[in-house]
Design a protein around this motif. Structure first.
Motif, PDB file in Angstrom:
ATOM      1  N   ALA A   1       0.840  -1.206   0.000  1.00  0.00           N
ATOM      2  CA  ALA A   1       0.000   0.000   0.000  1.00  0.00           C
ATOM      3  C   ALA A   1       0.879   1.261   0.000  1.00  0.00           C
ATOM      4  CB  ALA A   1      -0.926  -0.026   1.212  1.00  0.00           C
ATOM      5  N   TRP A   2       1.923   1.246   0.777  1.00  0.00           N
ATOM      6  CA  TRP A   2       2.838   2.388   0.843  1.00  0.00           C
ATOM      7  C   TRP A   2       3.504   2.631  -0.512  1.00  0.00           C
ATOM      8  CZ3 TRP A   2       8.290   2.413   0.524  1.00  0.00           C
ATOM      9  CH2 TRP A   2       8.886   3.641   0.815  1.00  0.00           C
ATOM     10  N   ARG A   3       3.955   1.553  -1.150  1.00  0.00           N
ATOM     11  CA  ARG A   3       4.613   1.691  -2.463  1.00  0.00           C
ATOM     12  C   ARG A   3       3.646   2.176  -3.525  1.00  0.00           C
ATOM     13  NH1 ARG A   3       8.354  -2.522  -4.655  1.00  0.00           N
ATOM     14  NH2 ARG A   3       9.181  -0.674  -5.656  1.00  0.00           N
ATOM     15  N   ARG A   4       2.406   1.762  -3.459  1.00  0.00           N
ATOM     16  CA  ARG A   4       1.408   2.197  -4.443  1.00  0.00           C
ATOM     17  C   ARG A   4       1.072   3.679  -4.294  1.00  0.00           C
ATOM     18  NH1 ARG A   4      -2.038  -3.241  -3.604  1.00  0.00           N
ATOM     19  NH2 ARG A   4      -0.882  -4.525  -5.071  1.00  0.00           N
ATOM     20  N   ARG A   5       1.142   4.207  -3.088  1.00  0.00           N
ATOM     21  CA  ARG A   5       0.861   5.625  -2.850  1.00  0.00           C
ATOM     22  C   ARG A   5       1.996   6.518  -3.328  1.00  0.00           C
ATOM     23  NH1 ARG A   5      -0.911   5.240   3.270  1.00  0.00           N
ATOM     24  NH2 ARG A   5       0.597   3.606   3.028  1.00  0.00           N
ATOM     25  N   ARG A   6       3.187   5.991  -3.448  1.00  0.00           N
ATOM     26  CA  ARG A   6       4.342   6.807  -3.823  1.00  0.00           C
ATOM     27  C   ARG A   6       4.361   7.098  -5.256  1.00  0.00           C
ATOM     28  NH1 ARG A   6       9.753   5.085  -2.124  1.00  0.00           N
ATOM     29  NH2 ARG A   6      10.161   7.252  -1.948  1.00  0.00           N
TER      30      ARG A   6
END
Length: 158
Positions: free
Chosen positions: A153-158
């Motif tokens: 989820a964190w990587r997708r938001r970046r």
């Protein structure tokens, strides 16, 4: 000209040769092969761990405990990756999930270790090992799945 008799006359079902079915191994052969290869790798890694970190007789089987917990953590991450991130080849899951991790983790050694502890007059240690492995393994899977999903989820938001 007339057609041969076998083409014009229906034979009773009892006299007809049974239809040839494809061999079960034809479709499953590659799966069985990758599970076996992965299992050999995983079991070899577990054996290597037991040589690197031997356990004294009657002591808590830390090596098997650690191997099972680490294997459960890895399966948690792996399942997130192949179900939510990566469209893996059909043989990846049987090779790594069933083969490598199935050979690496070990319920049979876990059960034997408990029996050895009870036979050595260490029933409390055996019971503690039984419960601790179950709790730690399930916790490891949950932590791995949760962590992997958060990282994704964190990587997708970046």
């Amino acid at each position: 000209m007339t057609a041969p008799q076998s083409e014009t006359v229906d034979e009773p079902a009892e006299l007809r040769a049974p239809a040839r079915r494809p061999s079960v191994w034809h479709g499953q052969g590659p799966v069985v092969a990758v599970v076996a290869a992965g299992g050999a790798l995983g079991a070899s890694a577990r054996y290597g761990a037991s040589l690197l970190w031997p356990v004294r007789t009657g002591g808590f089987p830390w090596t098997t405990f650690g191997v099972n917990v680490v294997g459960c953590f890895v399966i948690g991450v792996f399942m997130v990756l192949i179900t939510e991130v990566w469209a893996a080849h059909r043989l990846v899951r049987p090779f790594f999930g069933t083969g490598v991790l199935g050979g690496f983790t070990t319920f049979s050694t876990y059960a034997v270790d408990i029996q050895k502890l009870v036979d050595a007059g260490q029933p409390r240690t055996g019971l503690a090992y039984l419960a601790a492995t179950l709790v730690a393994a399930l916790t490891a899977v949950w932590l791995a799945v949760t962590a992997a999903r958060r990282v994704l989820a964190w990587r997708r938001r970046r």
